[in-house]
Scaffold this active site. Structure first.
Site, PDB file in Angstrom:
ATOM      1  N   LYS A 151      84.753 -15.006  -7.996  1.00  0.00           N
ATOM      2  CA  LYS A 151      86.063 -14.781  -8.092  1.00  0.00           C
ATOM      3  C   LYS A 151      87.026 -15.945  -8.780  1.00  0.00           C
ATOM      4  O   LYS A 151      87.913 -15.863  -9.268  1.00  0.00           O
ATOM      5  CB  LYS A 151      86.807 -14.211  -6.770  1.00  0.00           C
ATOM      6  CG  LYS A 151      88.446 -13.966  -6.738  1.00  0.00           C
ATOM      7  CD  LYS A 151      88.694 -13.302  -5.525  1.00  0.00           C
ATOM      8  CE  LYS A 151      89.280 -14.381  -4.563  1.00  0.00           C
ATOM      9  NZ  LYS A 151      89.896 -13.935  -3.490  1.00  0.00           N
ATOM     10  N   TYR A 194      90.150 -19.643  -3.188  1.00  0.00           N
ATOM     11  CA  TYR A 194      88.912 -20.632  -3.396  1.00  0.00           C
ATOM     12  C   TYR A 194      89.534 -22.152  -4.164  1.00  0.00           C
ATOM     13  O   TYR A 194      89.107 -23.135  -3.779  1.00  0.00           O
ATOM     14  CB  TYR A 194      87.980 -20.115  -4.528  1.00  0.00           C
ATOM     15  CG  TYR A 194      87.296 -19.036  -4.004  1.00  0.00           C
ATOM     16  CD1 TYR A 194      87.235 -18.542  -2.587  1.00  0.00           C
ATOM     17  CD2 TYR A 194      86.656 -18.076  -5.121  1.00  0.00           C
ATOM     18  CE1 TYR A 194      86.162 -17.669  -2.430  1.00  0.00           C
ATOM     19  CE2 TYR A 194      85.940 -16.970  -4.544  1.00  0.00           C
ATOM     20  CZ  TYR A 194      85.893 -16.770  -3.264  1.00  0.00           C
ATOM     21  OH  TYR A 194      84.951 -15.602  -2.912  1.00  0.00           O
TER      22      TYR A 194
END
Length: 375
Positions: A130, A165
């Site tokens: 991702k 992230y």
């Protein structure tokens, strides 16, 4: 620091990767060993498949709560030298993902570093592809994203979208130089656990079991593109090995690494294998099939059917919502690009872990059956 004094805290130890990290650290020949291993998760470990001997001690706490985290981890804060972060908490949108997952990591780091005699030196952070695609599971953004072109490689710049992230990486970087870190970007993870938020093989196994139970065909719930084009996977044992390797390898410090099995597959071939191992009839992709299945809609009302299957086969008492985020699997099976990552950097730095995806899918399905997670 003497090797025999390495002490690990694995947050998310009951998940696919955390479980394998604990196993890797407890092997007699593990680099940096012998390790003392603390395992942590929100809920106590399932006695049915999680052996107590895999960790020296288990700590149950909710990392979202700063007070609870402090109370739970303060007694070991002076011991821990390495934090293995394989925990995540999925939320409705990416801003919520950022707030929750960053707070969890922040609370644990703050507690471990608050000890006057803190020995924390390295953190391994589990993320994924991702990183290269943006918030693909956020319904409000997923249809408008511009992703990087595959194969994905680690020096690709960040995308101009919110991503938890990125927030977690920035949090770790802010602690330099008092500690080092490594980032591990996996593909579709395969492994065995009833506690992972997204476990592709368990979801597909549940889907196959429902189809078999209702005597319905095991149709591919994706597109022609993903049926025909390349994709990759990440074996949870390979991923665990990379975490441990990076934790004790100087060259790997403050670096990000992709982690895949270093081979490729098409869902066309994979569906034949899955049909065989799940004991259902193979149904090829048919563009003109009027009964094309929407996986999310098909499984939405199957909670009671799954309960019947669990009872019939004496499985671990699970609910579909505990392991089955079918929305995420639907996204993966509807990609309009080849989901492939480069392993060149990892190999150049000295990590050569790999796996045969087809053999490992068969292995993990048999393991999931042995653990009584799927029928």
């Amino acid at each position: 620091m003497e090797n025999q004094h390495y002490v690990a805290l694995i947050v998310g130890v009951t998940g696919m990767v955390g479980f394998n990290i604990a196993q890797a650290l407890k092997k007699p020949d593990c680099k940096g060993g012998p390790w003392k291993v603390y395992g942590a998760a929100r809920r106590p470990p399932p006695a049915t498949w999680f052996p107590a001997s895999i960790v020296d001690d288990f700590i149950s706490f909710d990392a979202v709560d700063a007070v609870t985290t402090q109370a739970s981890l303060s007694p070991i804060a002076h011991e821990v030298t390495h934090l293995f972060w394989v925990a995540l908490h999925f939320q409705e949108d990416e801003e919520a993902n950022i707030a929750t997952n960053k707070a969890m990591l922040h609370n644990v780091l703050t507690t471990l570093k608050s000890s006057p005699s803190s020995r924390l030196t390295h953190v391994t952070l589990q993320t994924g592809t991702k990183h290269y695609m943006g918030p693909i599971f956020d319904p409000a953004r997923s249809t408008q994203l511009l992703s990087h072109d595959p194969p994905f490689h680690e020096d690709m710049p960040r995308l101009p979208y919110p991503n938890f992230y990125y927030a977690q990486e920035d949090l770790l970087a802010s602690h330099a130089p008092s500690l080092t870190y490594s980032v591990h970007r996996s593909s579709i993870i395969i492994g065995a656990s009833s506690r992972s938020a997204i476990n592709t093989l368990v979801m597909l196994g549940a889907y196959a079991a429902v189809c078999r139970h209702l005597r319905l065909p095991f149709r591919y719930p994706g597109t022609r593109y993903t049926w025909d084009h390349f994709c990759d996977m990440t074996d949870s044992e390979v991923l665990a090995q990379q975490h441990v390797w990076a934790a004790v390898t100087d060259k790997a410090k403050n670096q990000a690494f992709n982690c895949t099995n270093d081979d490729l597959f098409t869902w066309k071939r994979m569906w034949k294998l899955l049909s065989e191992v799940f004991d259902v009839e193979f149904v090829g992709f048919d563009e003109n099939d009027e009964d094309r299945v929407d996986l999310v809609e098909f499984m939405r009302d199957k909670d009671e059917i799954w309960d019947e299957i669990v009872e019939k086969y004496g499985l671990v008492k699970t609910k579909l919502k505990e392991f089955a985020y079918f929305e995420a699997l639907k996204v993966v099976l509807h990609f309009d690009f080849q989901h492939v990552s480069s392993m060149n950097k990892s190999k150049e730095y000295g990590f050569f872990g790999h796996a045969n995806t087809f053999k490992r899918v068969t292995f993990w399905v048999h393991k999931l059956r042995f653990m009584k997670i799927i029928p």
